[in-house]
Design a protein around this motif. Structure first.
Motif, PDB file in Angstrom:
ATOM      1  N   LEU A   1       0.860  -1.186   0.000  1.00  0.00           N
ATOM      2  CA  LEU A   1       0.000   0.000   0.000  1.00  0.00           C
ATOM      3  C   LEU A   1       0.891   1.229   0.000  1.00  0.00           C
ATOM      4  O   LEU A   1       1.973   1.188   0.578  1.00  0.00           O
ATOM      5  CB  LEU A   1      -0.830   0.051   1.290  1.00  0.00           C
ATOM      6  CG  LEU A   1      -2.003  -0.882   1.409  1.00  0.00           C
ATOM      7  CD1 LEU A   1      -2.545  -0.857   2.836  1.00  0.00           C
ATOM      8  CD2 LEU A   1      -3.084  -0.474   0.448  1.00  0.00           C
ATOM      9  N   PRO A   2       0.433   2.329  -0.582  1.00  0.00           N
ATOM     10  CA  PRO A   2       1.238   3.547  -0.461  1.00  0.00           C
ATOM     11  C   PRO A   2       1.433   3.879   1.008  1.00  0.00           C
ATOM     12  O   PRO A   2       0.540   3.668   1.834  1.00  0.00           O
ATOM     13  CB  PRO A   2       0.384   4.620  -1.145  1.00  0.00           C
ATOM     14  CG  PRO A   2      -0.564   3.870  -2.011  1.00  0.00           C
ATOM     15  CD  PRO A   2      -0.788   2.538  -1.347  1.00  0.00           C
ATOM     16  N   GLY A   3       2.603   4.364   1.336  1.00  0.00           N
ATOM     17  CA  GLY A   3       2.881   4.670   2.733  1.00  0.00           C
ATOM     18  C   GLY A   3       3.730   5.908   2.891  1.00  0.00           C
ATOM     19  O   GLY A   3       4.405   6.347   1.957  1.00  0.00           O
ATOM     20  N   LEU A   4       3.677   6.455   4.074  1.00  0.00           N
ATOM     21  CA  LEU A   4       4.469   7.624   4.428  1.00  0.00           C
ATOM     22  C   LEU A   4       4.897   7.476   5.873  1.00  0.00           C
ATOM     23  O   LEU A   4       4.416   6.606   6.603  1.00  0.00           O
ATOM     24  CB  LEU A   4       3.671   8.915   4.209  1.00  0.00           C
ATOM     25  CG  LEU A   4       2.276   9.044   4.837  1.00  0.00           C
ATOM     26  CD1 LEU A   4       2.312   9.323   6.329  1.00  0.00           C
ATOM     27  CD2 LEU A   4       1.515  10.155   4.144  1.00  0.00           C
ATOM     28  N   ILE A   5       5.823   8.319   6.272  1.00  0.00           N
ATOM     29  CA  ILE A   5       6.200   8.412   7.681  1.00  0.00           C
ATOM     30  C   ILE A   5       5.634   9.737   8.184  1.00  0.00           C
ATOM     31  O   ILE A   5       5.945  10.796   7.641  1.00  0.00           O
ATOM     32  CB  ILE A   5       7.724   8.392   7.883  1.00  0.00           C
ATOM     33  CG1 ILE A   5       8.351   7.105   7.360  1.00  0.00           C
ATOM     34  CG2 ILE A   5       8.067   8.621   9.355  1.00  0.00           C
ATOM     35  CD1 ILE A   5       8.182   5.899   8.241  1.00  0.00           C
ATOM     36  N   LEU A   6       4.771   9.660   9.173  1.00  0.00           N
ATOM     37  CA  LEU A   6       4.187  10.843   9.791  1.00  0.00           C
ATOM     38  C   LEU A   6       5.034  11.231  10.993  1.00  0.00           C
ATOM     39  O   LEU A   6       5.313  10.395  11.854  1.00  0.00           O
ATOM     40  CB  LEU A   6       2.756  10.538  10.253  1.00  0.00           C
ATOM     41  CG  LEU A   6       2.079  11.619  11.094  1.00  0.00           C
ATOM     42  CD1 LEU A   6       1.754  12.844  10.238  1.00  0.00           C
ATOM     43  CD2 LEU A   6       0.817  11.067  11.739  1.00  0.00           C
ATOM     44  N   THR A   7       5.452  12.487  11.050  1.00  0.00           N
ATOM     45  CA  THR A   7       6.108  13.012  12.241  1.00  0.00           C
ATOM     46  C   THR A   7       5.166  14.052  12.835  1.00  0.00           C
ATOM     47  O   THR A   7       4.907  15.085  12.224  1.00  0.00           O
ATOM     48  CB  THR A   7       7.478  13.647  11.919  1.00  0.00           C
ATOM     49  OG1 THR A   7       8.302  12.656  11.293  1.00  0.00           O
ATOM     50  CG2 THR A   7       8.160  14.136  13.196  1.00  0.00           C
ATOM     51  N   ALA A   8       4.623  13.697  13.996  1.00  0.00           N
ATOM     52  CA  ALA A   8       3.670  14.567  14.681  1.00  0.00           C
ATOM     53  C   ALA A   8       4.179  14.802  16.100  1.00  0.00           C
ATOM     54  O   ALA A   8       4.944  14.003  16.636  1.00  0.00           O
ATOM     55  CB  ALA A   8       2.282  13.921  14.709  1.00  0.00           C
ATOM     56  N   THR A   9       3.726  15.874  16.691  1.00  0.00           N
ATOM     57  CA  THR A   9       4.091  16.181  18.071  1.00  0.00           C
ATOM     58  C   THR A   9       3.230  15.342  19.004  1.00  0.00           C
ATOM     59  O   THR A   9       2.002  15.302  18.859  1.00  0.00           O
ATOM     60  CB  THR A   9       3.872  17.685  18.356  1.00  0.00           C
ATOM     61  OG1 THR A   9       4.662  18.426  17.427  1.00  0.00           O
ATOM     62  CG2 THR A   9       4.279  18.038  19.770  1.00  0.00           C
ATOM     63  N   GLY A  10       3.868  14.672  19.951  1.00  0.00           N
ATOM     64  CA  GLY A  10       3.148  13.839  20.904  1.00  0.00           C
ATOM     65  C   GLY A  10       2.164  14.654  21.723  1.00  0.00           C
ATOM     66  O   GLY A  10       2.512  15.713  22.244  1.00  0.00           O
TER      67      GLY A  10
END
Length: 158
Positions: A47-56
């Motif tokens: 599946l298409p994928g990405l890495i999400l960087t979010a603030t906890g």
């Protein structure tokens, strides 16, 4: 649909997969992504994928999460908070609710984004698109009482 894809969808719809996959797929994805300097995400082979960087939401620290995504024609992405059909919402969804400004690593590029939780008719349209894109989401929703959260990520200026 190719036979291999049907097999992957069938396996990923099972409770056993939901129990074990969260313990190894994200870690493996993060390691390979880091080693290839953002060029490879193993789960994106299915599946298409990405890495999400979010603030906890609680820690305030950056949290990197490999996720399947649904790329949209306008350059945005849909994210489905399925948590593999497990009871609780995945933590990345709580992070986005509290801190909607985030970043994605998409095909080797780091892109600033703003997340928006979808509701109402917009959510219904996105949910239909998600089911068409990856039918196992229906099995995930059937196993849980919560409504699976859907987010749209749109590019923002850095």
């Amino acid at each position: 649909m190719p036979t291999g894809e049907r097999w992957v969808q069938k396996i990923s719809s099972t409770r056993t997969f939901a129990r074990i996959a969260p313990h190894f797929i994200p870690s493996l994805d993060r390691a390979v992504h880091r080693l290839t300097r953002g060029r490879v995400l193993l789960s994106a082979r299915m599946l298409p994928g990405l890495i999400l960087t979010a603030t906890g939401a609680k820690s305030g620290r950056p949290r990197r999460t490999p996720l399947a995504c649904i790329p949209e024609g306008d350059g945005s992405w849909l994210l489905v908070g399925s948590n593999f059909g497990r009871p609780g919402h995945p933590s990345w969804t709580g992070n986005l609710l509290k801190h909607p400004e985030a970043e994605v690593s998409w095909r080797g590029q780091d892109i600033p984004v703003r997340a928006r939780l979808l509701t109402g008719a917009e959510r219904e349209r996105a949910w239909r698109a998600a089911l068409e894109f990856w039918p196992p989401y229906a099995a995930y929703q059937a196993r849980v009482e919560r409504e699976i959260r859907l987010f749209r990520l749109v590019r923002r200026m850095p």
